[in-house]
Design an enzyme around this catalytic site. Structure first.
Site, short mmCIF file in Angstrom:
data_model
loop_
_atom_site.label_atom_id
_atom_site.label_comp_id
_atom_site.label_asym_id
_atom_site.label_seq_id
_atom_site.Cartn_x
_atom_site.Cartn_y
_atom_site.Cartn_z
N ILE A 16 8.37 99.89 10.77
CA ILE A 16 8.18 98.76 9.98
C ILE A 16 6.79 98.40 8.31
CG2 ILE A 16 8.17 96.05 10.35
CD1 ILE A 16 7.84 95.89 13.07
N ASP A 37 -2.96 104.90 6.70
CA ASP A 37 -2.37 105.57 8.21
C ASP A 37 -3.17 107.25 8.46
OD1 ASP A 37 -0.26 106.36 10.12
OD2 ASP A 37 1.08 104.52 8.60
N LEU A 39 -1.62 108.55 11.15
CA LEU A 39 -0.27 109.67 10.87
C LEU A 39 -0.93 109.94 12.59
CD1 LEU A 39 0.21 111.97 8.00
CD2 LEU A 39 1.00 109.91 8.36
N ILE A 64 -7.80 103.30 11.44
CA ILE A 64 -8.77 101.85 11.70
C ILE A 64 -9.62 101.71 11.98
CG2 ILE A 64 -6.85 100.56 10.83
CD1 ILE A 64 -5.98 99.56 14.24
N THR A 137 3.24 90.79 18.00
CA THR A 137 4.46 90.39 18.58
C THR A 137 4.79 89.31 18.69
OG1 THR A 137 5.73 91.63 20.53
CG2 THR A 137 3.38 92.23 20.51
N ASP A 138 6.02 89.05 20.11
CA ASP A 138 5.81 88.06 20.64
C ASP A 138 5.98 88.44 21.96
OD1 ASP A 138 8.67 89.59 21.28
OD2 ASP A 138 9.59 88.27 20.86
N GLU A 139 5.63 89.79 23.53
CA GLU A 139 6.22 89.61 24.67
C GLU A 139 4.40 89.33 24.39
OE1 GLU A 139 6.19 93.93 24.27
OE2 GLU A 139 7.90 94.39 22.87
N TYR A 162 0.54 97.24 26.31
CA TYR A 162 1.02 96.87 24.96
C TYR A 162 0.78 95.38 24.30
CZ TYR A 162 3.87 96.06 21.31
OH TYR A 162 4.22 95.56 19.82
N SER A 165 -3.56 94.54 24.55
CA SER A 165 -3.53 95.26 23.84
C SER A 165 -3.50 94.12 22.33
CB SER A 165 -3.55 96.68 23.52
OG SER A 165 -2.53 96.60 23.34
N LYS A 166 -2.38 93.63 22.62
CA LYS A 166 -1.51 93.00 20.85
C LYS A 166 -2.55 91.46 21.14
CE LYS A 166 0.36 93.71 17.79
NZ LYS A 166 0.21 94.67 16.79
N ASN A 261 20.43 94.24 27.09
CA ASN A 261 20.53 95.31 27.16
C ASN A 261 21.99 95.94 26.56
OD1 ASN A 261 18.00 95.81 26.06
ND2 ASN A 261 17.35 95.78 28.57
P1 NAD Z 1 4.85 102.14 14.75
O1 NAD Z 1 4.66 102.85 16.11
O2 NAD Z 1 6.90 102.69 14.16
O3 NAD Z 1 4.08 102.59 13.63
C1 NAD Z 1 3.11 102.51 13.56
C2 NAD Z 1 1.51 103.31 12.34
O4 NAD Z 1 0.26 102.95 12.96
C3 NAD Z 1 2.46 104.62 12.17
O5 NAD Z 1 2.25 105.24 11.09
C4 NAD Z 1 1.10 105.53 13.35
O6 NAD Z 1 0.32 106.24 12.51
C5 NAD Z 1 0.22 104.41 12.44
N1 NAD Z 1 -1.22 103.91 13.73
C6 NAD Z 1 -1.12 103.80 14.75
N2 NAD Z 1 -2.50 103.83 15.19
C7 NAD Z 1 -3.75 103.91 13.92
C8 NAD Z 1 -4.36 104.16 14.31
N3 NAD Z 1 -4.91 104.20 15.16
N4 NAD Z 1 -5.20 104.28 12.44
C9 NAD Z 1 -4.49 104.33 11.31
N5 NAD Z 1 -2.86 103.98 11.80
C10 NAD Z 1 -2.65 104.11 13.03
O7 NAD Z 1 5.41 101.16 15.20
P2 NAD Z 1 6.06 99.53 14.29
O8 NAD Z 1 6.78 99.10 15.08
O9 NAD Z 1 6.33 99.65 12.89
O10 NAD Z 1 5.70 97.89 14.72
C11 NAD Z 1 4.12 98.02 13.33
C12 NAD Z 1 3.62 96.74 14.75
O11 NAD Z 1 4.61 95.59 14.00
C13 NAD Z 1 3.00 96.70 15.24
O12 NAD Z 1 1.41 96.16 15.13
C14 NAD Z 1 3.42 96.32 16.54
O13 NAD Z 1 2.88 95.56 17.74
C15 NAD Z 1 4.66 94.66 15.34
N6 NAD Z 1 5.21 94.28 16.11
C16 NAD Z 1 6.67 95.89 16.21
C17 NAD Z 1 7.80 95.27 16.61
C18 NAD Z 1 9.28 96.12 16.88
O14 NAD Z 1 9.46 95.75 17.25
N7 NAD Z 1 8.93 98.07 16.52
C19 NAD Z 1 8.31 93.50 17.07
C20 NAD Z 1 7.03 92.64 16.48
C21 NAD Z 1 5.89 93.00 16.29
P1 TYD Z 2 12.56 99.15 23.61
O1 TYD Z 2 13.36 98.82 21.93
O2 TYD Z 2 11.32 99.79 24.40
O3 TYD Z 2 11.29 97.99 23.19
P2 TYD Z 2 10.23 96.68 23.80
O4 TYD Z 2 10.27 96.88 25.37
O5 TYD Z 2 9.13 96.44 23.42
O6 TYD Z 2 11.26 95.46 24.19
O7 TYD Z 2 12.48 98.60 24.56
C1 TYD Z 2 13.55 97.12 24.78
C2 TYD Z 2 14.86 96.95 25.56
O8 TYD Z 2 15.43 98.01 25.98
C3 TYD Z 2 13.38 96.39 26.95
O9 TYD Z 2 14.17 95.98 28.03
C4 TYD Z 2 14.00 98.17 27.35
C5 TYD Z 2 15.03 98.44 27.23
N1 TYD Z 2 14.90 100.40 27.90
C6 TYD Z 2 16.10 101.28 28.33
O10 TYD Z 2 17.10 99.98 28.86
N2 TYD Z 2 16.46 102.26 28.20
C7 TYD Z 2 16.06 102.89 27.22
O11 TYD Z 2 15.90 104.07 27.51
C8 TYD Z 2 14.49 102.46 25.82
C9 TYD Z 2 13.13 102.81 25.49
C10 TYD Z 2 14.64 100.66 26.26
#
Ligand code: NAD
Ligand code: TYD
Length: 358
Positions: A16, A37, A39, A64, A137-139, A162, A165-166, A261
């Site tokens: 994101i 970042d 990385l 961070i 996150t909504d989680e 997860y 922690s959020k 799913n």
């Molecule tokens: P991601 O895992 O793709 O990316 C995380 C990034 O953070 C990476 O570039 C990683 O290198 C960096 N990072 C991790 N630990 C670090 C540290 N200690 N110091 C500096 N950089 C660090 O995550 P994403 O899916 O892009 O999610 C981004 C944010 O959005 C997160 O806070 C996540 O909780 C939130 N979020 C994600 C989703 C989703 O569906 N992916 C939905 C709601 C909220």
């Molecule tokens: P995921 O993309 O890991 O996001 P989140 O757990 O944060 O919602 O998973 C989305 C949904 O898909 C979740 O209900 C778990 C399910 N899932 C599978 O059924 N198979 C898979 O291999 C993965 C990664 C997720």
């Protein structure tokens, strides 16, 4: 060009974060961006191909949680805006290895809050309108039954390492608003999908496996529900909240798009069958679906009530689900080099040669 804001984006090399950096470069060319970042496995410099370092953009590789590095950056760059994406983000990894989630998501967020508090309350030149936007996150709200939605007033009830922690980091952010008057904002978003998503999350994992003719693991009965949102829509919502949100408040962001799913997985299969034709076996890609052991503590349903952001800030999603999935499939098909580098690990070799191993 005169820089009107200096924005620290954390986690800008992740899924994101990278989409957000691209949006800002396009929409706010007068803002200077610092991308911090570490990385980790999820950070990929290839996600920002075409965005070059210069007066408008700087990449800093750091954790961070490294207080000295973060405080130095605030001072040197005169950061006035933080958009905090960096996190450990995958629920399955939090089940097998929760420690990194505590360190990065809780302690790391605390470290950033402290740096912002010290910097913005100090004697030095004051930022005009500082803002600290925490991406969550909504989680954090837990799991819904068949009825109901998460609103901003729903009680927190996180159930995975997860989400716990959020939730902790959200509480810290709110504490810094109430205690120190730090101008914080929080967004709580539903599941995102789209370009640059690491193929450990459901949609890119299914896409990749289906293209390779591998089995498609669906946890449990496949009837868990997520509210899917195209990443570009999420990034636009983040920009709205950053510019026009009210400090001290949270904003829920969702796609109003609940899917089981199994519906998501079959849609991806059908689109691939249409784009690529049937595989050599002559069987549809749906035949690769395999129901596997359920995730521990698997949340059943997430669904967002996004009334506040719609009514107060006028945001609503633009991309429908089928359209978004088609765009995502097409992006992955057109970016097989990106996928190959992630899958064979060479995306990390690239940064090791530039920044050293960690
Ligand atoms: P991601 O895992 O793709 O990316 C995380 C990034 O953070 C990476 O570039 C990683 O290198 C960096 N990072 C991790 N630990 C670090 C540290 N200690 N110091 C500096 N950089 C660090 O995550 P994403 O899916 O892009 O999610 C981004 C944010 O959005 C997160 O806070 C996540 O909780 C939130 N979020 C994600 C989703 C989703 O569906 N992916 C939905 C709601 C909220
Ligand atoms: P995921 O993309 O890991 O996001 P989140 O757990 O944060 O919602 O998973 C989305 C949904 O898909 C979740 O209900 C778990 C399910 N899932 C599978 O059924 N198979 C898979 O291999 C993965 C990664 C997720």
């Amino acid at each position: 060009m005169q820089k009107t804001r200096t924005v620290l984006v954390t986690g800008g090399c992740g899924f994101i974060g990278a989409n957000f950096v691209r949006l800002l470069r396009d929409r706010r060319p007068d803002w200077r961006l610092i991308n911090l970042d570490r990385l980790t496995y999820a950070g990929n410099l290839n996600n920002l191909d075409g965005i070059d370092e210069g007066a408008e953009y700087r990449f800093v590789r750091a954790d961070i949680g490294d207080a000295a590095a973060v405080e130095e950056l605030f001072a040197a760059e005169r950061i006035d805006t933080v958009v905090h994406f960096a996190a450990e983000s995958h629920v399955d990894r939090s089940i097998t290895g929760p420690a990194a989630f505590i360190t990065t998501n809780i302690v790391g967020t605390f470290t950033l809050l402290e740096a912002a508090r010290k910097s913005w309350s100090g004697e030095g030149p004051q930022a005009a309108a500082p803002r600290f936007l925490h991406i969550s996150t909504d989680e954090v709200y837990g799991s819904l039954g068949a009825e109901g939605y998460f609103s901003e007033t729903t009680a927190y009830d996180p159930r995975s390492p997860y989400s716990a922690s959020k939730a902790s980091s959200d509480h810290l952010v709110n504490a810094y608003f109430h205690t120190y008057g730090l101008p914080t904002l929080i967004t709580n978003c539903s599941n995102n999908y789209g370009p640059y998503q690491f193929p450990e999350k459901l949609i890119p994992l299914i896409l990749h496996n289906a293209m390779q003719g591998k089995s498609l693991p669906v946890y449990g009965d496949g009837r868990n529900i997520r509210d899917w949102l195209y990443v570009g829509d999420h990034c636009e919502a983040v920009l709205e909240v950053l510019e026009r949100g009210e400090p001290g408040r949270s904003y829920n962001i969702g796609g109003n798009n609940e899917k089981m799913n199994i519906e998501v997985v079959t849609l991806v299969c059908d689109i691939l069958d249409r784009r690529l034709g049937l595989p050599a076996t002559g069987m549809t890609r749906r035949s690769l679906i395999t129901f596997v052991k359920d995730r521990l503590g698997h949340d059943r349903r997430y669904a967002i009530d996004a009334t506040r952001i719609r009514e107060e800030l006028g945001w609503q999603p633009k991309v429908g689900f089928e359209q978004g999935i088609e765009m995502t499939v097409d992006w992955y098909l057109a970016n097989q080099d990106w996928v190959a580098a992630v899958v064979d690990g060479s995306y990390q070799e690239y940064y090791r040669t530039m920044y050293g191993a960690h």
